[in-house]
Design an enzyme around this catalytic site. Structure first.
Site, PDB file in Angstrom:
ATOM      1  CG  ASP A 119      -2.145   7.019  -0.796  1.00 18.44           C
ATOM      2  OD1 ASP A 119      -1.859   8.056  -1.442  1.00 18.44           O
ATOM      3  OD2 ASP A 119      -1.505   6.656   0.207  1.00 18.44           O
ATOM      4  CB  SER A 153       0.523  -1.957  -6.594  1.00 18.08           C
ATOM      5  OG  SER A 153      -0.763  -1.457  -6.892  1.00 18.08           O
ATOM      6  CB  SER A 335       3.168  -4.660  -3.262  1.00 18.68           C
ATOM      7  OG  SER A 335       2.475  -5.221  -2.165  1.00 18.68           O
ATOM      8  CE1 TYR A 336       2.119   3.713  -1.302  1.00 19.38           C
ATOM      9  CE2 TYR A 336      -0.222   3.193  -1.176  1.00 19.38           C
ATOM     10  CZ  TYR A 336       0.822   4.084  -0.994  1.00 19.38           C
ATOM     11  OH  TYR A 336       0.581   5.341  -0.516  1.00 19.38           O
ATOM     12  N   PRO A 337       2.469  -0.488   0.819  1.00 17.35           N
ATOM     13  CG  PRO A 337       3.806   0.570   2.434  1.00 17.35           C
ATOM     14  CD  PRO A 337       3.585   0.465   0.951  1.00 17.35           C
TER      15      PRO A 337
END
Length: 862
Positions: A119, A153, A335-337
């Protein structure tokens, strides 16, 4: 053989990724900072054999701050923070020595692979890592590529191996957008916060907040809560009337009908309708319609929806929910939150994720049925181009995760299964009746296919009273017709879930920062969390927002911050210039700040109504050294002393108790001393209120008590009561607590070490003599005759607490019970004086510790 350095965002992630890539064939060791491990293995990299070193950082390596002198609230005009005050990048956690650690591991490496979170914040950390390691890495040959970025991810074998096989480059624009946000928030937030904190804490004593903060996102967040509060306060209930009819399709059953007019606000009109309908004896069926309806399965889960559900259904605050989600991610369960996307890419392995859940007893049957009958493609949601929606990546049990971890994982899993399930289908029957000239309706629903509601039962169609079989023209006897008097009710306070929705709608914060802003307004005492996780503004929160509206509504409305967020996103996309956005935004807020300062009287008028002036707050405690009148002790945070005659306010140490110290006075300024204590198991020291705020000597800093004062002859100073250098921290000195008898102790004036000694002694004094072995000050002890540990009838002894064998069994090392982390060893901002400063009569204040003596001391205090 090439050496490749790989860096992840957290130690647990580094270990998981290294284990996958090395297939478990790796060696691990601790890094020099003790917090990060290094995992090493050999393998292949871009077609060549390579030695891999996988390690991590612990979040941001650097943080943005003003240079030294601009961190002083007293010496700097807050207006200077908008442009004149230079900023610098400092290590986010100096104790971790992260830059040195990265340089040690990066020295001699040929390539670097960045495994930071994917991100904008992760991109920013990429460049922080590169700034640290590139200078020490091997220089590349001509156009040889050395910097790689892994995009992933989830922590699964497939995703990690795929990321390693498709390495990209870090995104400079996204990193710059984070730099811009950090600088804007620092300059704007600090300027407004410093000004209003000093202004209002200097006037009012019961604000009950140690910091009156302003934040470009935090303040609009508070604004939403106060706006709802204002609607509740201004609401005036209105009386209305509803006509309710019941019919009896069968002898022992009744059916309640809804009035088509819904309600009327005039009593006489309502009575007229009642009289008309009461004349009818039967209700006539005017129409019967049946319609198949669909309740759609949910969109795939993104961060904001997860936080909403966690607060509304699971009772978890957004900050807490985000912490749990991050832990589940780093452990490989989800997975990526942090994602804004609600649409799965076409190549996403939905069946593979579903198969992982086939053996869980809670949903095994539903999953197996979906796999055998075929899954439904999830609804098409929004693709923000960041990460796939939040998805369970491996099976888990309640025993594995426990408590809140399991509850959040269970919801995420059920939500995912629901997205690939069928829609819920039901048959809706609507029967229209006429009773005289008035029309009434009743609606019934019967589920024909439960679909996703099997896995999410809270979304199921509620069971309603069954409707009778009837046709147009049928007549039913009327059981009852009555008029119900009701009142309109005000809206309730905002729930966290509603607030999150408003923040997302108006562009306040990001999916990652929304929980932080909500947590901030709670911690600042601007709102309190009531039952049902509803946010009720405090007096301070209400007055602040009303004051901003009175002076400049844009400070609290979401519009201006939303516009800034759009500009920051343009920087991330490479469509806006970083420097121009920064300069333009700071110029706008600088003008707003000057207008705010000039108009502060408008907010002050509101403060006067809600809060008491300093002079009317607190209770008399100690005398002022200037006017010799009593100063008042204000206990509300931040606790302080105020002299109403001189109109001066003096800060005090926080998180402890304050009382008068024997009516003794400071020899420098004649102020009466006060005693600060953190409790019976903690430490205490006297202080002069004036010296604490205005250090009398060059080697003293603001916020030092008598146990750090270098006055050469004052009986309370470090020079007279200091015994020896702290046995644990580098800068501290063990100082006798002369108020602690008969349970005598000395305490480090820097860290939380306490040494208990000579219990039940009559007197303990620090001698001017020093120890020949370690240079510590000797201690004169006068023991109780009945409890003296000395041989024979002796009651007095002088010796070194470190070296004297007589004292050896009478000394016990402990750690103070502190109420706040700032008091723990080395965690405060003040690092204190170095060794050897401040001689005491007859010897050196800080004892030397020969290397062999250190080992003896360590064994002695265990």
């Amino acid at each position: 053989m090439k050496t490749v350095l790989m860096v992840a965002e957290k130690p647990s992630l580094a270990q998981s990724i290294a284990k996958i890539l090395s297939r478990g064939n790796m060696s691990s060791r601790k890094g020099l900072n003790g917090a990060c491990s290094v995992h090493e293995y050999t393998g292949s990299f871009v077609g060549q054999s390579a030695h891999f070193k996988m390690t991590s950082v612990c979040g941001h390596v650097m943080t943005l701050d003003f240079i030294g002198k601009y961190n002083s609230w007293d010496k700097v005009d807050p207006a200077e923070l908008f442009s004149k005050a230079p900023t610098e990048k400092k290590e986010a956690n100096p104790k971790l020595t992260m830059v040195k650690f990265l340089q040690v591991e990066g020295r001699g490496c040929d390539c670097i692979v960045l495994w930071l979170d994917c991100d904008k914040e992760g991109e920013n950390i990429c460049f922080e890592v590169l700034d640290a390691v590139l200078p020490v890495m091997n220089k590349p040959r001509s156009t040889e590529r050395t910097i790689y970025r892994a995009k992933f991810s989830s922590i699964t074998d497939t995703d990690i191996c795929n990321a390693m096989n498709h390495l990209g480059e870090p995104n400079r624009n996204e990193a710059l957008s984070v730099d811009a946000r950090q600088e804007l928030d620092l300059r704007i937030g600090c300027a407004f916060t410093r000004f209003q904190t000093k202004y209002f804490q200097g006037k009012y004593g019961n604000l009950d907040s140690s910091l009156i903060s302003f934040g470009p996102c935090q303040t609009p967040t508070l604004g939403f809560c106060v706006e709802r509060h204002d609607k509740i306060q201004s609401f005036k209930p209105e009386t209305y009337w509803v006509l309710q009819a019941k019919v009896n399709p069968e002898k022992e059953s009744s059916l309640t009908l809804d009035w088509d007019r819904v309600r009327v606000f005039d009593r006489e009109i309502a009575q007229m309708f009642l009289n008309i309908t009461k004349m009818a004896k039967e209700a006539k069926v005017e129409s019967v319609s049946k319609k198949e309806k669909v309740k759609q399965r949910p969109l795939a889960l993104n961060t904001v929806e997860m936080l909403r559900v966690a607060s509304a259904a699971l009772g978890m605050g957004p900050q807490h929910a985000m912490q749990i989600a991050e832990r589940l991610y780093t452990q490989g369960y989800i997975s990526y939150p942090r994602t804004e996307t609600t649409h799965y890419p076409e190549n996403f392995d939905l069946k593979g994720c579903l198969r992982q859940q086939a053996n869980n007893p809670y949903w095994a049957e539903t999953v197996k049925a979906l796999l055998s009958e075929g899954i439904n493609r999830p609804r098409k949601g929004h693709d923000a181009g960041d990460h796939p929606p939040i998805t369970p990546m491996r099976a888990a049990t309640e025993a594995e995760l426990g408590g809140d971890g399991w509850r959040l994982y269970e919801y995420i899993t059920r939500h995912f299964i629901a997205t690939v399930s069928a829609d819920c289908k039901y048959l809706q029957t609507t029967i229209s009746f006429s009773i005289g000239p008035e029309c009434f309706t009743c609606i019934g629903k019967v589920v024909t296919s439960p679909g996703f509601t099997e896995i999410m039962p809270w979304h199921s169609i509620p069971l309603e009273e069954s409707l009778p079989h009837c046709e147009k023209g049928d007549l039913f006897p009327i059981g009852e017709i009555k008029l119900l008097e009701k009142q309109t009710s005000p809206p309730d306070y905002l729930t966290e879930a509603e607030l999150i929705t408003l923040m997302e709608k108006h562009g306040i914060g990001t999916d990652a920062s929304i929980p932080v802003h909500i947590n901030n307004i709670c911690q600042r005492n601007y709102v309190t969390v009531e039952s049902g996780r509803r946010l009720k503004p405090t007096n301070l929160g209400i007055v602040l927002v009303h004051g901003y509206y009175k002076i400049d509504a844009e400070l609290v409305l979401p519009t201006i911050r939303s516009a800034v967020e759009k500009q920051l996103n343009l920087i991330a996309l490479g469509k806006a210039n970083y420097h121009q956005v920064l300069e333009h935004t700071l110029d706008i807020f600088k003008r707003k700040f000057h207008y705010f300062v000039d108009s502060i009287a408008g907010m002050d008028e509101l403060m006067e109504v809600s809060f008491s002036p300093l002079a009317a707050t607190g209770k008399p405690l100690s005398r002022c050294g200037k006017c010799h009148r009593f100063m008042k002790y204000i206990q509300a945070k931040p606790s302080r002393l105020h002299c109403s005659h001189c109109d001066d306010t003096y800060s005090l140490p926080q998180n402890g108790t304050i009382k008068l110290y024997k009516e003794l006075r400071c020899p420098l300024d004649d102020f009466e001393l006060v005693l600060w204590s953190s409790g019976s198991r903690g430490k205490s020291y006297p202080l002069c209120p004036y010296c604490y705020n205005h250090p009398p000597f060059r080697d003293m800093k603001k916020g030092m008590g008598c146990n750090e004062c270098t006055h050469p002859t004052c009986q309370h100073s470090l020079s007279m009561l200091g015994i020896g250098q702290c046995v644990e921290c580098e800068n501290g000195v063990l100082v006798l607590d002369s108020t602690s008898g008969p349970k005598w102790k000395m305490a480090c004036n820097k860290c939380n070490v306490i040494v208990h000694f000579f219990e039940n002694a009559h007197k303990v004094r620090v001698s001017p003599e020093t120890c020949d072995l370690c240079d510590a000050a000797l201690v004169d002890v006068d023991f109780n005759k009945a409890k003296s540990p000395l041989p024979g009838d002796e009651t007095q002894h002088s010796g070194c607490i470190f070296c004297d064998p007589v004292f050896q069994d009478l000394v016990e090392l402990k750690h103070a019970a502190m109420r706040h982390p700032m008091h723990r060893g080395g965690q405060g901002k003040r690092q204190g004086r170095g060794r050897g400063k401040g001689r005491r009569p007859g010897g050196r204040l800080n004892p030397k510790k020969p290397k062999d003596k250190m080992a003896a001391l360590a064994a002695y205090f265990v």
